[in-house]
Design an enzyme around this catalytic site. Structure first.
Site, PDB file in Angstrom:
ATOM      1  N   GLY A   1       0.775  -1.204  -0.042  1.00 59.29           N
ATOM      2  CA  GLY A   1      -0.080  -0.092   0.059  1.00 59.29           C
ATOM      3  C   GLY A   1       0.848   1.181  -0.150  1.00 59.29           C
TER       4      GLY A   1
ATOM      5  N   ILE B   1      -5.193 -10.564   5.966  1.00 56.68           N
ATOM      6  CA  ILE B   1      -5.059 -10.430   7.358  1.00 56.68           C
ATOM      7  C   ILE B   1      -6.397 -10.739   7.976  1.00 56.68           C
ATOM      8  CG2 ILE B   1      -3.012  -8.741   7.582  1.00 56.68           C
ATOM      9  CD1 ILE B   1      -5.271  -6.454   8.198  1.00 56.68           C
TER      10      ILE B   1
ATOM     11  N   ALA C   1      -5.310  -2.244   5.060  1.00 54.95           N
ATOM     12  CA  ALA C   1      -6.628  -1.541   5.231  1.00 54.95           C
ATOM     13  C   ALA C   1      -7.712  -1.640   3.839  1.00 54.95           C
ATOM     14  CB  ALA C   1      -6.718  -0.379   5.688  1.00 54.95           C
TER      15      ALA C   1
ATOM     16  N   THR D   1      -9.248   0.702   2.134  1.00 53.63           N
ATOM     17  CA  THR D   1      -9.375   2.305   2.291  1.00 53.63           C
ATOM     18  C   THR D   1     -10.098   3.020   1.233  1.00 53.63           C
ATOM     19  OG1 THR D   1      -7.583   2.575   0.673  1.00 53.63           O
ATOM     20  CG2 THR D   1      -7.005   2.355   3.110  1.00 53.63           C
TER      21      THR D   1
ATOM     22  N   TYR E   1     -16.469   3.151   6.617  1.00 52.09           N
ATOM     23  CA  TYR E   1     -15.071   3.127   6.651  1.00 52.09           C
ATOM     24  C   TYR E   1     -14.592   3.343   7.946  1.00 52.09           C
ATOM     25  CZ  TYR E   1     -10.259   4.435   6.000  1.00 52.09           C
ATOM     26  OH  TYR E   1      -8.782   4.573   6.216  1.00 52.09           O
TER      27      TYR E   1
ATOM     28  N   LYS F   1     -12.837   1.114  11.044  1.00 50.15           N
ATOM     29  CA  LYS F   1     -11.346   1.641  11.248  1.00 50.15           C
ATOM     30  C   LYS F   1     -11.293   1.523  12.999  1.00 50.15           C
ATOM     31  CE  LYS F   1      -8.129   2.095   9.545  1.00 50.15           C
ATOM     32  NZ  LYS F   1      -6.918   1.273   9.027  1.00 50.15           N
TER      33      LYS F   1
HETATM   34  N1  NAP Z   1      -5.202   6.799   2.278  1.00 52.09           N
HETATM   35  C1  NAP Z   1      -5.592   7.623   3.174  1.00 52.09           C
HETATM   36  O1  NAP Z   1      -5.650   8.776   2.665  1.00 52.09           O
HETATM   37  C2  NAP Z   1      -5.595   7.584   4.610  1.00 52.09           C
HETATM   38  C3  NAP Z   1      -5.996   8.341   5.368  1.00 52.09           C
HETATM   39  C4  NAP Z   1      -5.915   8.170   7.029  1.00 52.09           C
HETATM   40  C5  NAP Z   1      -5.344   6.853   7.202  1.00 52.09           C
HETATM   41  N2  NAP Z   1      -5.327   5.861   6.444  1.00 52.09           N
HETATM   42  C6  NAP Z   1      -5.042   4.795   6.806  1.00 52.09           C
HETATM   43  O2  NAP Z   1      -3.330   4.429   6.781  1.00 52.09           O
HETATM   44  C7  NAP Z   1      -3.235   3.034   6.341  1.00 52.09           C
HETATM   45  C8  NAP Z   1      -2.634   2.791   5.108  1.00 52.09           C
HETATM   46  O3  NAP Z   1      -3.286   3.520   4.182  1.00 52.09           O
HETATM   47  P1  NAP Z   1      -2.945   3.524   2.741  1.00 52.09           P
HETATM   48  O4  NAP Z   1      -3.249   4.919   2.125  1.00 52.09           O
HETATM   49  O5  NAP Z   1      -1.327   2.894   2.491  1.00 52.09           O
HETATM   50  O6  NAP Z   1      -3.533   2.579   2.001  1.00 52.09           O
HETATM   51  P2  NAP Z   1      -3.798   1.603   0.679  1.00 52.09           P
HETATM   52  O7  NAP Z   1      -2.875   2.168  -0.297  1.00 52.09           O
HETATM   53  O8  NAP Z   1      -5.139   1.557   0.170  1.00 52.09           O
HETATM   54  O9  NAP Z   1      -2.827   0.361   0.981  1.00 52.09           O
HETATM   55  C9  NAP Z   1      -3.557  -0.536   1.756  1.00 52.09           C
HETATM   56  C10 NAP Z   1      -3.008  -1.859   1.591  1.00 52.09           C
HETATM   57  O10 NAP Z   1      -3.698  -2.972   2.345  1.00 52.09           O
HETATM   58  C11 NAP Z   1      -4.112  -3.997   1.526  1.00 52.09           C
HETATM   59  N3  NAP Z   1      -5.236  -4.862   2.029  1.00 52.09           N
HETATM   60  C12 NAP Z   1      -6.442  -4.484   1.988  1.00 52.09           C
HETATM   61  N4  NAP Z   1      -7.228  -5.388   2.666  1.00 52.09           N
HETATM   62  C13 NAP Z   1      -6.525  -6.446   3.045  1.00 52.09           C
HETATM   63  C14 NAP Z   1      -6.544  -7.460   3.582  1.00 52.09           C
HETATM   64  N5  NAP Z   1      -7.563  -8.267   4.052  1.00 52.09           N
HETATM   65  N6  NAP Z   1      -5.249  -8.247   4.032  1.00 52.09           N
HETATM   66  C15 NAP Z   1      -3.995  -7.747   3.762  1.00 52.09           C
HETATM   67  N7  NAP Z   1      -4.055  -6.758   3.130  1.00 52.09           N
HETATM   68  C16 NAP Z   1      -4.865  -5.875   2.733  1.00 52.09           C
HETATM   69  C17 NAP Z   1      -4.196  -3.416   0.079  1.00 52.09           C
HETATM   70  O11 NAP Z   1      -4.196  -4.701  -0.638  1.00 52.09           O
HETATM   71  P3  NAP Z   1      -5.059  -4.187  -2.215  1.00 52.09           P
HETATM   72  O12 NAP Z   1      -4.450  -3.238  -2.870  1.00 52.09           O
HETATM   73  O13 NAP Z   1      -4.649  -5.641  -2.768  1.00 52.09           O
HETATM   74  O14 NAP Z   1      -6.584  -4.209  -1.825  1.00 52.09           O
HETATM   75  C18 NAP Z   1      -3.347  -2.298   0.038  1.00 52.09           C
HETATM   76  O15 NAP Z   1      -2.070  -2.872  -0.252  1.00 52.09           O
HETATM   77  C19 NAP Z   1      -4.457   2.273   6.481  1.00 52.09           C
HETATM   78  O16 NAP Z   1      -4.644   1.946   7.957  1.00 52.09           O
HETATM   79  C20 NAP Z   1      -5.409   3.572   6.056  1.00 52.09           C
HETATM   80  O17 NAP Z   1      -6.998   3.294   6.887  1.00 52.09           O
HETATM   81  C21 NAP Z   1      -5.021   6.121   5.113  1.00 52.09           C
END
Ligand code: NAP
Length: 281
Positions: A10, A35, A58, A60, A123, A127
């Site tokens: 991610g 997970i 997650a 997301t 969402y 979380k």
């Molecule tokens: N993006 C934002 O703006 C934002 C804002 C606030 C907080 N966060 C939090 O920050 C963290 C990282 O976010 P990010 O932006 O890096 O998100 P991201 O780019 O969407 O990456 C999340 C990763 O988790 C993987 N994933 C989803 N479901 C899964 C599962 N059941 N088992 C294993 N892997 C799984 C996804 O794989 P696939 O691509 O194959 O689905 C993706 O590689 C998350 O906890 C998110 O809630 C994000």
């Protein structure tokens, strides 16, 4: 230190390794481990015997979560339950990454660690449930709430705006959603510092300050030196499946108390836009 990263492909997961240069790191991208699969989590944790587990996995997609709550809770709450359970058994420490969307939004934003969470869409609810799974498991933990992440060259709001603008498209961007845009490298570095200091509990980690999505798009265009028509619109005009909170910008009483100031969001954005243009996105 042995470190296991889940969600390693991610936006955040990808940039964690360079911030832990002395760790022996095992990466678990979604293609390798789901997970929400207990047996898979058990076998990964018992094979690696990590000292620290970072859960950056997650679901997301905020509207996707609204349409499929079961998938959202499996990834965002059940996954953290299994990780916390296995980490608790092994005596390791779990870093659970969470979100500003656990808050409902308020005119003045600036949510700190002791503000009451009350998510307004699936969402955020899933979380928050993930946070609660970790807290109630009894495992040693650090819950890091971050916001509006960008970084890397494959996805995210900042890249989407840049790509459309470079293609000469005009843009319509919501003006009534405010948050704290955060560069993944700054968040990864912040997590590394918190771990080095032995911090546990809940911590807000975002670049300093806040801006609307529209204001952010304005700064992206200015930084990139691109001039395309940019129109402010309201969230109502989009009518997305999931409710978006008005202002969920984050502040931190914990990091300010530790003297760990995060740099202003526009400084980090300046660095990323330059990198993205040099990279030829
Ligand atoms: N993006 C934002 O703006 C934002 C804002 C606030 C907080 N966060 C939090 O920050 C963290 C990282 O976010 P990010 O932006 O890096 O998100 P991201 O780019 O969407 O990456 C999340 C990763 O988790 C993987 N994933 C989803 N479901 C899964 C599962 N059941 N088992 C294993 N892997 C799984 C996804 O794989 P696939 O691509 O194959 O689905 C993706 O590689 C998350 O906890 C998110 O809630 C994000």
């Amino acid at each position: 230190m042995r470190l296991a990263v889940f969600g390693a492909s991610g936006q955040l997961g990808q940039v964690l390794p360079p911030h832990f240069p002395h760790a022996e790191i095992s990466l678990f991208p979604s293609e390798r481990i789901d997970i929400s699969d207990l047996l898979a989590v058990q076998s990964a944790v018992s094979a690696v015997r990590p000292d620290v587990v970072i859960n950056a996995a997650a679901m997301t997609d905020v509207d996707g979560c609204e349409k499929d709550p079961e998938a959202a809770f499996r990834a965002n709450a059940l996954g953290p339950r299994w990780l916390a359970q296995e980490v608790s058994r092994s005596g390791a420490l779990l870093v659970q990454v969470s979100t500003d969307f656990v808050f409902p939004g308020r005119p003045e934003g600036s949510y700190h660690e002791w503000d009451i969470a009350h998510p307004v869409q699936v969402y955020g609810q899933s979380k928050l449930a993930g946070e609660e799974e970790v807290r109630s498991s009894g495992c040693r933990h650090l819950i890091v709430r971050t916001a509006w992440l960008y970084g890397g060259f494959d996805r995210g709001f900042v890249l989407a705006i840049l790509r459309k603008a470079l293609a000469g498209q005009s843009l319509r961007v919501v003006v009534d959603q405010v948050g704290s845009p955060s560069f993944t490298h700054d968040i990864a570095g912040g997590i590394a510092k918190l771990l080095a200091l032995g911090v546990t509990g809940t911590v807000h980690l975002a670049n300093h300050g806040s801006v609307s999505r529209f204001g952010l798009a304005e700064v992206i265009l200015r930084e990139a030196g691109i001039d395309v028509p940019l129109e402010p619109i309201s969230s109502e005009e989009i009518s997305a499946p999931a409710l978006r909170p008005a202002d969920t910008s984050l502040t931190s009483f914990v990091t300010s108390g530790l003297g760990l100031a995060m740099r202003p969001w526009h400084e980090a954005l300046h660095e990323f836009v330059k990198e993205a243009l040099d990279h030829g996105i």
